[in-house]
Design a protein around this motif. Structure first.
Motif, PDB file in Angstrom:
ATOM      1  N   LYS A  53       0.806  -1.237   0.000  1.00 12.44           N
ATOM      2  CA  LYS A  53       0.000   0.000   0.000  1.00 12.44           C
ATOM      3  C   LYS A  53       0.832   1.277   0.000  1.00 12.44           C
ATOM      4  N   ASP A  54       2.156   1.160   0.241  1.00 12.58           N
ATOM      5  CA  ASP A  54       3.007   2.321   0.534  1.00 12.58           C
ATOM      6  C   ASP A  54       2.459   3.060   1.755  1.00 12.58           C
ATOM      7  N   ARG A  55       2.061   2.286   2.748  1.00 11.69           N
ATOM      8  CA  ARG A  55       1.416   2.896   3.922  1.00 11.69           C
ATOM      9  C   ARG A  55       2.450   3.193   4.998  1.00 11.69           C
ATOM     10  N   PRO A  56       2.360   4.380   5.650  1.00 11.50           N
ATOM     11  CA  PRO A  56       3.303   4.685   6.736  1.00 11.50           C
ATOM     12  C   PRO A  56       3.152   3.652   7.862  1.00 11.50           C
ATOM     13  N   MET A  57       4.276   3.217   8.431  1.00  9.28           N
ATOM     14  CA  MET A  57       4.257   2.128   9.413  1.00  9.28           C
ATOM     15  C   MET A  57       3.547   2.507  10.717  1.00  9.28           C
ATOM     16  N   ASP A  58       3.387   3.800  10.986  1.00  8.75           N
ATOM     17  CA  ASP A  58       2.746   4.174  12.262  1.00  8.75           C
ATOM     18  C   ASP A  58       1.222   4.233  12.129  1.00  8.75           C
ATOM     19  N   ASN A  59       0.692   3.791  10.983  1.00 10.18           N
ATOM     20  CA  ASN A  59      -0.755   3.816  10.784  1.00 10.18           C
ATOM     21  C   ASN A  59      -1.302   2.411  11.060  1.00 10.18           C
ATOM     22  N   PRO A  60      -1.972   2.228  12.197  1.00 11.70           N
ATOM     23  CA  PRO A  60      -2.347   0.869  12.613  1.00 11.70           C
ATOM     24  C   PRO A  60      -3.443   0.255  11.747  1.00 11.70           C
ATOM     25  N   LEU A  61      -3.610  -1.062  11.868  1.00 13.06           N
ATOM     26  CA  LEU A  61      -4.577  -1.796  11.043  1.00 13.06           C
ATOM     27  C   LEU A  61      -5.732  -2.298  11.894  1.00 13.06           C
ATOM     28  N   ILE A  62      -6.849  -2.539  11.249  1.00 11.31           N
ATOM     29  CA  ILE A  62      -8.004  -3.097  11.952  1.00 11.31           C
ATOM     30  C   ILE A  62      -7.967  -4.621  11.805  1.00 11.31           C
ATOM     31  N   VAL A  63      -8.196  -5.316  12.911  1.00 12.68           N
ATOM     32  CA  VAL A  63      -8.221  -6.778  12.889  1.00 12.68           C
ATOM     33  C   VAL A  63      -9.668  -7.234  12.744  1.00 12.68           C
ATOM     34  N   HIS A  64      -9.892  -8.116  11.758  1.00 11.12           N
ATOM     35  CA  HIS A  64     -11.255  -8.566  11.456  1.00 11.12           C
ATOM     36  C   HIS A  64     -11.485  -9.979  11.977  1.00 11.12           C
ATOM     37  N   ILE A  65     -12.611 -10.162  12.651  1.00 10.38           N
ATOM     38  CA  ILE A  65     -12.976 -11.474  13.188  1.00 10.38           C
ATOM     39  C   ILE A  65     -14.374 -11.847  12.649  1.00 10.38           C
ATOM     40  N   ALA A  66     -14.748 -13.115  12.820  1.00 10.77           N
ATOM     41  CA  ALA A  66     -16.065 -13.534  12.322  1.00 10.77           C
ATOM     42  C   ALA A  66     -16.876 -14.233  13.407  1.00 10.77           C
ATOM     43  N   ASP A  67     -16.492 -13.968  14.652  1.00 16.03           N
ATOM     44  CA  ASP A  67     -17.199 -14.557  15.797  1.00 16.03           C
ATOM     45  C   ASP A  67     -16.800 -13.720  17.009  1.00 16.03           C
ATOM     46  N   ILE A  68     -17.783 -13.221  17.767  1.00 18.31           N
ATOM     47  CA  ILE A  68     -17.449 -12.346  18.900  1.00 18.31           C
ATOM     48  C   ILE A  68     -16.459 -13.032  19.850  1.00 18.31           C
ATOM     49  N   ALA A  69     -16.548 -14.356  19.955  1.00 18.89           N
ATOM     50  CA  ALA A  69     -15.660 -15.088  20.871  1.00 18.89           C
ATOM     51  C   ALA A  69     -14.184 -14.907  20.490  1.00 18.89           C
ATOM     52  N   ASP A  70     -13.911 -14.641  19.210  1.00 16.87           N
ATOM     53  CA  ASP A  70     -12.516 -14.482  18.772  1.00 16.87           C
ATOM     54  C   ASP A  70     -11.910 -13.139  19.171  1.00 16.87           C
ATOM     55  N   TRP A  71     -12.728 -12.287  19.777  1.00 19.86           N
ATOM     56  CA  TRP A  71     -12.261 -10.972  20.226  1.00 19.86           C
ATOM     57  C   TRP A  71     -11.406 -11.130  21.489  1.00 19.86           C
ATOM     58  N   THR A  72     -11.847 -12.008  22.381  1.00 20.97           N
ATOM     59  CA  THR A  72     -11.226 -12.146  23.704  1.00 20.97           C
ATOM     60  C   THR A  72      -9.706 -12.306  23.654  1.00 20.97           C
ATOM     61  N   PRO A  73      -9.161 -13.217  22.824  1.00 18.38           N
ATOM     62  CA  PRO A  73      -7.701 -13.382  22.860  1.00 18.38           C
ATOM     63  C   PRO A  73      -6.916 -12.188  22.291  1.00 18.38           C
ATOM     64  N   LEU A  74      -7.609 -11.243  21.625  1.00 21.72           N
ATOM     65  CA  LEU A  74      -6.890 -10.132  20.981  1.00 21.72           C
ATOM     66  C   LEU A  74      -6.668  -8.953  21.922  1.00 21.72           C
ATOM     67  N   VAL A  75      -7.448  -8.893  23.009  1.00 23.08           N
ATOM     68  CA  VAL A  75      -7.437  -7.702  23.880  1.00 23.08           C
ATOM     69  C   VAL A  75      -7.142  -8.080  25.329  1.00 23.08           C
ATOM     70  N   LYS A  76      -6.866  -7.044  26.150  1.00 23.43           N
ATOM     71  CA  LYS A  76      -6.541  -7.305  27.562  1.00 23.43           C
ATOM     72  C   LYS A  76      -7.795  -7.665  28.363  1.00 23.43           C
ATOM     73  N   GLY A  77      -8.933  -7.225  27.891  1.00 29.40           N
ATOM     74  CA  GLY A  77     -10.182  -7.493  28.598  1.00 29.40           C
ATOM     75  C   GLY A  77     -11.286  -6.762  27.844  1.00 29.40           C
ATOM     76  N   ILE A  78     -12.516  -7.211  28.014  1.00 35.34           N
ATOM     77  CA  ILE A  78     -13.632  -6.563  27.302  1.00 35.34           C
ATOM     78  C   ILE A  78     -14.567  -5.938  28.326  1.00 35.34           C
ATOM     79  N   PRO A  79     -14.494  -4.613  28.490  1.00 35.24           N
ATOM     80  CA  PRO A  79     -15.380  -3.963  29.458  1.00 35.24           C
ATOM     81  C   PRO A  79     -16.843  -4.102  29.055  1.00 35.24           C
ATOM     82  N   HIS A  80     -17.717  -3.881  30.028  1.00 32.47           N
ATOM     83  CA  HIS A  80     -19.142  -4.060  29.819  1.00 32.47           C
ATOM     84  C   HIS A  80     -19.675  -3.225  28.646  1.00 32.47           C
ATOM     85  N   ASN A  81     -19.273  -1.950  28.596  1.00 29.57           N
ATOM     86  CA  ASN A  81     -19.824  -1.090  27.528  1.00 29.57           C
ATOM     87  C   ASN A  81     -19.368  -1.562  26.142  1.00 29.57           C
TER      88      ASN A  81
END
Ligand code: AMP
Ligand code: MG
Length: 538
Positions: A53-81
């Motif tokens: 893409k010729d994208r600057p390295m400091d521009n972060p990417l979005i991670v795509h999942i296909a099941d809410i359960a797959d969110w848990t291992p990607l983050v430190k914790g999932i707050p209620h909101n």
């Protein structure tokens, strides 16, 4: 590298999934725009996205999942909101930022400690994620800086030969990238508007903050909460200029600037009236359609060979805020405001407020420069901070508000200190006035009054299409000031003499309203002017 074009069949999806597992790049359709996907947990594969893409390295990417359960291992914790928000709008065009789990590659996070995650609703995107078995990091599948692709052919234009495959899933339904909201701070913060509107977020989260970068250029030296917002973006090769105002004012403006290489990025309703090549991005009152068509329209303008593009500005509300956010970046924040501005000025006691009231009653919005001047020096404003730096922190009351008397004593001590004061306040006042005029144009007002006793001193006369100066004979002003402010003749004289004389206000081209008989007569004069103005532009 030969870039394969895959069909969204079982074989095509399986092949895309295999390539992704193998660490290669595949462009996949989503409901927002096409994404350039790689295995998010494979740092080498993710790094190759930036190269393609010729994208600057400091521009972060979005991670795509296909099941809410797959969110848990990607983050430190999932707050209620966060969970409630996901349950409300996932799968869909919404990205949620939370503190990242330690194993998320630095390339994905763009060096930040957080990670952005989304669960797309597009069935083809979901199938690819599920079959590959890995979360997919996927920015838009365009070369950095150009408009995001909303179909496979547009991806090929940018990525042919640079990636393994493009999976063709037809047109993207939404057409602009996802809404990005950060839930890392005290309050939810909208970093990028998209298909999920601020109102929809607030329904679940309560009040949210909207990052300044959503509608404004980042100030020099400021760090971007959302790194992508700091780059020139979504831009075709032509120079785009965003024109704010009513449909009629837009058409007049474009036709007055019809020239070789000029084209219009307009609404469907404008086409019959424009005398330059046009590309429409939807109907004026249909932000969903505008979002859907915008990026392709920007690319079509390049195909026309346009050099300068005058773009009709969308209403920045609901999904329109996302359209506006993309367009203003495509225009590199170059805004032309066509609202007609009547400057209203004059010395104290002449009857200026009386004329302003007549405009107000006729439904013409008033920008009150005195009020703006107070607003820009409210606690915690940049302007107040600059004043403290220049004149000392003790120009503040203990509650942090400005002590105007102390400031006045210091600032009016010498001509140099007075000039210093003006060099700080006048640009802030001008910027705030311009912003209010833009907001009025966005709201559909063709005409506004700028009520400014210091119109010339602040340089705000440059914003006006016409200037009205209200003056009155000295004796009449004296007695009015005495009554209005409850002061004696000497005090009133002092106040009057601190101001410039009539000649200062009544310059060339200025309409002078002399208030030398009765208030009723002044009101009649003002009404005649308003009728004339409304006839002109409404
Ligand atoms: P793109 O996928 O090209 O639409 O870009 C994704 C955008 O999401 C980036 O440009 C950022 O502005 C934003 N983003 C992604 N991850 C983060 C994060 N961890 N913190 C803040 N913004 C992010
Ligand atoms: Mg992008």
């Amino acid at each position: 590298m030969n870039t394969q074009l895959l069909k969204p069949t079982t074989e095509g999806i399986n092949e895309a999934a295999r390539l992704l597992r193998d660490g290669q790049l595949v462009a996949v359709p989503t409901e927002t725009v096409y994404g350039l996907a790689a295995d998010a947990l494979n740092p080498k594969a993710v790094a190759s996205i930036f190269t393609a893409k010729d994208r600057p390295m400091d521009n972060p990417l979005i991670v795509h999942i296909a099941d809410i359960a797959d969110w848990t291992p990607l983050v430190k914790g999932i707050p209620h909101n966060a969970r409630r928000l996901a349950e409300a709008y996932w799968p869909g065009p919404l990205t949620i930022i939370l503190p990242a789990a330690d194993h998320i590659p630095n390339e994905v996070r763009g060096g930040l400690s957080t990670v952005a995650v989304r669960f797309p609703s597009d069935p083809v995107a979901q199938a690819v994620i599920l079959h590959s078995g890995c979360p997919l990091a996927a920015p838009s599948a365009n070369r950095s800086g150009s408009p995001s692709p909303t179909n496979a052919a547009r991806v090929m234009e940018d990525m042919q030969g640079r990636i393994a495959a493009v999976l063709d899933g037809g047109d993207s339904a939404v057409g602009v990238e996802s809404t990005v909201v950060s839930l890392c701070g005290d309050k939810p913060r909208l970093l990028r508007p998209g298909g999920i509107t601020p109102e929809m977020l607030e329904e679940v989260l309560g009040p949210i903050e909207i990052d300044e970068a959503v509608t404004h250029a980042l100030k020099k030296g400021a760090t971007a909460a959302s790194p992508g917002m700091k780059y020139k973006h979504y831009a075709p090769k032509a120079q785009v200029r965003l024109v704010k105002g009513t449909a009629a004012a837009y058409i007049d403006y474009v036709n007055a600037h019809a020239d070789d290489g000029v084209a219009a990025l307009c609404f469907d309703e404008d086409i019959p009236h424009l005398r330059v090549p046009c590309v429409s991005y939807g109907h004026r009152d249909n932000p969903l359609e505008q979002a859907h068509r915008l990026f392709d329209a920007l690319r079509q303008l390049d195909e026309l060979g346009a050099k300068t593009v005058y773009a009709a500005s969308p209403r920045p509300q609901g999904v329109g805020l996302a359209v506006y956010n993309r367009l203003i970046r495509a225009a590199a924040f170059d805004i032309i405001n066509t609202i007609r501005v009547i400057g209203l000025t004059g010395p104290t006691g002449a009857g200026k407020s009386c004329v302003a009231d007549v405009f107000r009653e006729a439904g013409v919005p008033i920008v009150d420069a005195d009020r703006v001047a107070r607003q820009v020096t409210e606690p915690n404003t940049d302007c107040l901070k600059a004043l403290c730096a220049a004149f000392g922190d003790d120009i503040l009351h203990t509650d942090g508000s400005l002590d105007r008397k102390t400031l006045a004593k210091r600032a009016f001590a010498t001509p140099e200190t007075a000039a210093l004061l003006n060099s700080i306040t006048h640009p802030a006042i001008m910027a705030a006035i311009k912003q209010q005029l833009e907001d009025l144009a966005d709201a559909g007002h063709p005409l506004a009054v700028l009520d400014a006793p210091l119109l010339y001193e602040a340089g705000a006369d440059a914003l006006c299409d016409r200037i009205l100066a209200v003056t009155a004979p000295t004796e009449m002003r004296l007695s009015r000031i005495m009554v209005r402010d409850g002061i004696d003749r000497d005090a009133a004289l002092l106040r009057m003499n601190a101001q410039p004389d009539d000649a200062f206000y009544t310059r060339d081209g200025v309409t002078v309203l002399v208030n030398d008989t009765t208030t009723e007569a002044l009101i009649e004069k003002a009404k005649a002017i308003i009728a004339d103005e409304i006839r002109r532009c409404c």
